[in-house]
Scaffold this motif. Structure first.
Motif, PDB file in Angstrom:
ATOM      1  N   SER A 213      20.209   9.586   3.555  1.00 40.47           N
ATOM      2  CA  SER A 213      21.479   8.888   3.719  1.00 40.47           C
ATOM      3  C   SER A 213      21.238   7.413   4.043  1.00 40.47           C
ATOM      4  N   ASP A 219      28.191   9.309   6.465  1.00 32.99           N
ATOM      5  CA  ASP A 219      28.028  10.548   5.697  1.00 32.99           C
ATOM      6  C   ASP A 219      28.380  11.773   6.532  1.00 32.99           C
ATOM      7  N   PHE A 275      21.515  15.648   4.063  1.00 32.74           N
ATOM      8  CA  PHE A 275      20.883  14.399   4.506  1.00 32.74           C
ATOM      9  C   PHE A 275      20.318  14.493   5.919  1.00 32.74           C
TER      10      PHE A 275
END
Length: 396
Positions: A213, A219, A275
């Motif tokens: 990420s 995110d 991520f």
């Protein structure tokens, strides 16, 4: 005289003659749940009908070669008639080992290569030195480079100046692909499906869906949204090894957000795992490891070197090893290094085309270089002086 280049990694062995292409082969043995008694070696994994619950027998533990019985079996298979048909009486071998390898392991390795296999000559070298040789061959104007080799067991950061490694700048971060896969297994087992025995399958999941990420918290927020707004979530179809041989990611337009799939495949729904797992390379402390992340380790390594060289290292950071294949890895590392490095120094992070076989390609180049014969230890040297000559010649 043929030269065999073997980058003997903890996860895969990159092997091939210096005049041919590279083959990437699992460096371990397997037992499958169905045929308990039969052991499969290296690339025989393709013969296993049902690789679920695959049991791995690895020659490496924590990055060092400790299980010689397994390693011998793998090498027998690689050098044997099924694969490379090595004629030992007319072959020289370039073989890699980790930085600061233990001398007992070095001794065993030399002994096995010379006395059991009877190679004509051996060059034992760090994989990073081969990568550096490759880099300096392709960029002859550069004097320095900083190699980040993020592999199966750990991540090494090693500065090279004029093809010589600068030992005082080598750093090791104990986070590698194995840790990431194991962590992913744990969180999937905790959240949705018990997969602790499915190392092989989950490793494939990691390679298919994980990414690094650029904005972790952003995110994280997206991954908690409902329905279509959640652009992070992916459905991964697990293999059943009858109709689906290899797992794959469902395309976003085919995803069903509410209710079940009609098709009856086994689905893993992955959101922040995608991520959060590779994030451990940057912040190992997130899961309680007392380690620095890769960007800090790079800065620490560069700062331990002479000041006038530091600018050169920031401009030549080279990524090798399997973990660098996560999408977004290079961009994130460059961004983090940019924020940590002195403002007046330019930062550039380079990712070669094939980071896994980059050091093997370096070995291939080294085998054809004019001073190759000065680096090796021949069988006659070894029989006359024993292991002592290797300690003297191979700079470890």
């Amino acid at each position: 005289m043929a030269t065999l280049v073997l980058d003997n990694g903890a996860c895969t062995a990159k092997i091939g003659y210096s005049h041919e292409a590279v083959s990437i082969i699992p460096n371990c043995q397997f037992r499958s749940k169905t045929s308990r008694l039969k052991t499969f070696t290296a690339n025989q994994i393709d013969e296993i009908k049902d690789p679920s619950g695959l049991f791995f027998i690895l020659p490496f533990q924590k990055g060092y070669l400790v299980n010689w019985d397994v390693q011998r079996k793998v090498w027998d298979h690689l050098f044997g008639k099924e694969m490379f048909k090595v004629d030992f009486s007319d072959t020289s071998i370039i073989i890699t080992e980790p930085y600061f390898n233990f001398s007992s392991i070095q001794e065993s390795m030399t002994e096995i290569l010379f006395e059991e296999y009877q190679f004509q000559s051996v060059l034992r070298i760090n994989a990073g030195s081969l990568s550096a040789h490759h880099y300096f061959s392709s960029q002859p104007s550069e004097l320095c480079c900083l190699l980040v080799d993020s592999g199966f067991s750990f991540t090494h950061i090693a500065p090279y100046c004029r093809s010589k490694k600068m030992k005082e700048g080598i750093r090791r971060v104990n986070v590698g692909g194995k840790l990431l896969t194991n962590h992913l297994k744990e969180i999937i087992s905790y959240r949705q499906l018990h997969v602790m025995d499915e190392t092989h399958v989950i490793n494939q999941v990691k390679e298919d869906v994980c990414y690094v990420s650029q904005h972790f918290y952003k995110d994280m927020k997206v991954s908690q949204m409902k329905g279509e707004e959640n652009t992070v979530v992916r459905d991964y179809v697990l293999p059943d090894f009858s109709s689906i041989r290899k797992g794959f990611c469902k395309p976003p337009d085919e995803m069903v957000f509410s209710g079940k799939y009609k098709t009856g495949e086994q689905i893993l729904r992955l959101a922040n795992e995608r991520f959060a797992v590779p994030e451990m390379l940057f912040h190992p402390s997130d899961i309680g490891l007392q380690e620095t992340g890769i960007p800090e380790a790079i800065v620490d390594s560069i700062q331990s070197l002479p000041e006038e060289m530091q600018a050169h290292f920031y401009q030549n950071v080279v990524l090798t090893g399997g973990n660098t294949l996560f999408s977004g890895f290079r961009e994130r590392l460059e961004a983090e290094l940019r924020s940590l490095a002195p403002a007046h120094l330019p930062v550039s992070v380079l990712q070669p085309q094939n980071p896994i076989s980059y050091s093997w390609e370096g070995g291939k180049l080294l085998a054809h270089s004019p001073d190759y014969d000065e680096l090796i230890v021949t069988r006659d040297d070894y029989e006359e002086n024993g292991h002592f000559i290797c300690e003297e010649k191979f700079d470890m």
